[in-house]
Design an enzyme around this catalytic site. Structure first.
Site: not given
Length: 135
Positions: A90-91
């Site tokens: 994810d980020s």
């Protein structure tokens, strides 16, 4: 039959690339070659990519760091074309990967540059560019 000099002087090529928004790749719509009046319209391609491939050592280090940061099993295949999102990142994971790369290679990656990294190859290419610029 045309001589080599006639062919080389009559050779022309054209293509119309359009930049894809999500990647740095170009999407090639058509390629047309003309040699002494003959056309080869069948030479078309959906993708055209020009890249500076990073050294294998850099690529291997990046793969190792990605595996470590994402806590991937040793048997997980991470290649140059592996996308971080496909590996489950994810980020926040991507930020941690970039931080690991900065530490390993002694570089600083600007936020704007970090946002362009989608694959292992993107990361390795950016690292080589930054290391070269630093030297």
């Amino acid at each position: 039959m045309a001589s080599l000099s006639q062919i080389s002087t009559a050779f022309s090529a054209s293509f119309k690339p359009t930049l894809a928004r999500s990647t740095r790749e170009s999407s090639l719509k058509s390629v047309s070659f003309s040699i002494t009046g003959k056309r080869f319209p069948s030479l078309t391609s959906r993708r055209f990519r020009v890249s500076c491939s990073a050294k294998p050592e850099t690529l291997n280090k990046v793969c190792d760091i990605v595996k470590k940061q994402l806590a991937l099993p040793d048997d997980t295949a991470v290649t140059a074309g592996s996308k971080f999102t496909e590996l489950g990142a994810d980020s926040l994971d991507t930020v941690e990967i970039v931080m690991g790369l900065e530490e390993e290679f002694g570089i600083s990656v600007e936020e704007e540059s970090a946002q362009t990294i989608a694959t292992v190859q993107d990361a390795a290419d950016l690292i080589e560019k930054l290391v070269e610029k630093k030297a």
